[in-house]
Enzyme design. Structure first.
Site, mmCIF file in Angstrom:
data_model
loop_
_atom_site.group_PDB
_atom_site.id
_atom_site.type_symbol
_atom_site.label_atom_id
_atom_site.label_comp_id
_atom_site.label_asym_id
_atom_site.label_seq_id
_atom_site.Cartn_x
_atom_site.Cartn_y
_atom_site.Cartn_z
ATOM 1 N N GLN A 268 0.779 -1.216 -0.190
ATOM 2 C CA GLN A 268 0.339 -0.411 -0.513
ATOM 3 C C GLN A 268 0.776 0.902 0.033
ATOM 4 O O GLN A 268 2.333 1.500 0.517
ATOM 5 C CB GLN A 268 -0.953 -0.159 1.438
ATOM 6 C CG GLN A 268 -2.801 0.945 0.905
ATOM 7 C CD GLN A 268 -3.565 0.184 1.654
ATOM 8 O OE1 GLN A 268 -3.947 -0.959 1.979
ATOM 9 N NE2 GLN A 268 -4.074 1.222 2.292
ATOM 10 N N HIS B 182 -0.656 -3.536 10.845
ATOM 11 C CA HIS B 182 -0.045 -4.349 11.348
ATOM 12 C C HIS B 182 0.872 -4.110 12.396
ATOM 13 O O HIS B 182 1.605 -3.903 13.620
ATOM 14 C CB HIS B 182 1.195 -4.609 10.841
ATOM 15 C CG HIS B 182 1.293 -5.020 8.932
ATOM 16 N ND1 HIS B 182 0.982 -6.013 9.050
ATOM 17 C CD2 HIS B 182 1.220 -3.544 8.004
ATOM 18 C CE1 HIS B 182 0.541 -5.886 6.884
ATOM 19 N NE2 HIS B 182 0.942 -5.216 6.979
ATOM 20 N N SER C 43 3.959 -6.702 2.967
ATOM 21 C CA SER C 43 2.064 -6.509 3.098
ATOM 22 C C SER C 43 1.326 -7.345 2.206
ATOM 23 O O SER C 43 1.048 -8.669 1.976
ATOM 24 C CB SER C 43 1.572 -5.180 4.016
ATOM 25 O OG SER C 43 0.377 -4.972 4.349
ATOM 26 N N LEU C 44 0.132 -5.911 1.663
ATOM 27 C CA LEU C 44 -0.243 -7.172 0.349
ATOM 28 C C LEU C 44 0.021 -7.737 -0.503
ATOM 29 O O LEU C 44 -0.557 -8.180 -1.138
ATOM 30 C CB LEU C 44 -1.974 -6.160 0.115
ATOM 31 C CG LEU C 44 -1.494 -4.986 -0.518
ATOM 32 C CD1 LEU C 44 -2.079 -5.070 -2.151
ATOM 33 C CD2 LEU C 44 -1.437 -3.290 -0.841
ATOM 34 N N GLN D 186 0.528 -12.259 9.718
ATOM 35 C CA GLN D 186 0.494 -11.038 8.777
ATOM 36 C C GLN D 186 -0.379 -9.946 9.418
ATOM 37 O O GLN D 186 0.165 -8.616 9.154
ATOM 38 C CB GLN D 186 0.901 -10.825 7.453
ATOM 39 C CG GLN D 186 1.429 -10.234 6.805
ATOM 40 C CD GLN D 186 0.419 -9.815 5.213
ATOM 41 O OE1 GLN D 186 -0.252 -9.700 5.796
ATOM 42 N NE2 GLN D 186 1.037 -9.583 3.931
ATOM 43 N N ARG E 167 -9.607 -7.710 3.257
ATOM 44 C CA ARG E 167 -9.292 -7.039 4.031
ATOM 45 C C ARG E 167 -9.235 -5.483 3.813
ATOM 46 O O ARG E 167 -8.722 -5.590 5.360
ATOM 47 C CB ARG E 167 -7.473 -7.964 3.556
ATOM 48 C CG ARG E 167 -6.237 -8.331 4.325
ATOM 49 C CD ARG E 167 -5.025 -8.649 3.486
ATOM 50 N NE ARG E 167 -4.068 -8.037 4.146
ATOM 51 C CZ ARG E 167 -3.373 -6.706 4.144
ATOM 52 N NH1 ARG E 167 -3.050 -6.305 3.680
ATOM 53 N NH2 ARG E 167 -2.183 -6.886 4.606
#
Length: 311
Positions: free
Chosen positions: A9, A203, A94-95, A252, A119
């Site tokens: 992101q 996170h 991440s994503l 995660q 998500r």
């Protein structure tokens, strides 16, 4: 050895994917499949929407993935390149880990899009707007940043969320704790410490409701063994077992993105070339982490053609 890597992101921008779509039927097919999976005109939003709408987490996450996968699919279908022949590993920030898994055919494109939409929605809903924050601490190593977070917590959540590169760590948690962390970091010699323009504290433990939502969704999703192992964010280690991948994707959501360690581990495993698809974000990080490595960012049709010729 080579790894294919995928951005997270913050790499979104209005207009993303438009030139590729104009140039390639393969790219158009990817964007259409994602639109159909989400029952949403996501590509229209990507190419001509407002920055604020695209930046919404539930839009940004599938959009970044779609753009990355479109770039890869054009390379594969029009450049005659097979990921399994040209990459030993995949990884994503991440994503981007979902993009990596989609690229390695562990999750199909439609499922990946739906998982990322959920998500994004779940991460946004986990914490009321204004209660959480994230901040970048520049010039402190990870251990120092973690000490700052522990000192700033004072009974609230404050965690080292992203270990991006040497001297680039992001902390996440309750807004007041993150504001304290910024001031403490400055006192401990950080070159810069600043709040980030994000809509939720990703996170960290405040994301547990989102982790629960993803656990439920991933339990129902069809995950296969990837064509090549993926380096997981939370372990900075290669994994290929579908059940383990599923469990790590849940962890995660609240866990630290160990990107610096992941790149180092791949470099130590023999990877010398890192190819970023759909952005110019994680490639530059690679150079700071592993100075001897060669990063390449693939965004445009010209980039794809040059890579196809080089592989």
């Amino acid at each position: 050895m080579r790894a294919f890597i995928f951005p997270g992101q913050g790499s979104q921008s209005v207009g993303m994917g438009k030139a590729l779509s104009d140039a390639s039927a393969t790219a158009r097919e990817v964007f259409q499949e994602v639109d159909d999976a989400l029952n949403q005109h996501l590509f229209r939003l990507m190419s001509e929407g407002s920055e604020s709408d695209l930046t919404l987490t539930e839009n940004a996450q599938p959009a970044i993935m779609a753009n990355a996968i479109a770039t890869l699919r054009v390379l594969e279908k029009e450049g005659g390149v097979r990921l399994a022949d040209k990459a030993e590993f995949v990884a994503g920030h991440s994503l981007g880990e979902y993009s990596a898994l989609c690229a390695a055919e562990a999750i199909d494109l439609s499922t990946t899009a739906r998982l990322l939409k959920l998500r994004g929605q779940a991460m946004q809903a986990a914490v009321p707007v204004g209660e959480g924050a994230m901040a970048a601490l520049l010039g402190l190593d990870f251990d120092a940043a973690r000490e700052v977070a522990e000192e700033a917590a004072q009974g609230e959540v404050c965690a080292a969320a992203n270990d991006n590169a040497p001297g680039q760590v992001v902390v996440s948690g309750h807004k007041a704790a993150i504001e304290r962390a910024v001031e403490i970091a400055k006192g401990k010699g950080a070159k810069r410490a600043m709040l980030l323009p994000v809509s939720a504290p990703f996170h960290c433990a405040l994301m547990q409701p989102a982790a629960d939502a993803m656990a439920e969704a991933l339990a129902k999703a069809n995950l296969r063994a990837p064509l090549v192992p993926v380096y997981a964010n939370v372990t900075a280690a290669a994994v290929a077992d579908p059940d383990m991948i599923r469990a790590l994707l849940v962890q995660q959501v609240t866990g630290t993105v160990r990107w610096r360690e992941s790149i180092l581990a791949m470099a130590e495993a023999g990877v010398s070339h890192f190819v970023e698809f759909g952005g110019k974000v994680v490639g530059p990080m690679v150079k700071r982490i592993a100075p001897d490595a060669t990063p390449t960012s693939i965004v445009s049709m010209a980039d794809i053609e040059a890579l196809a010729a080089a592989l």
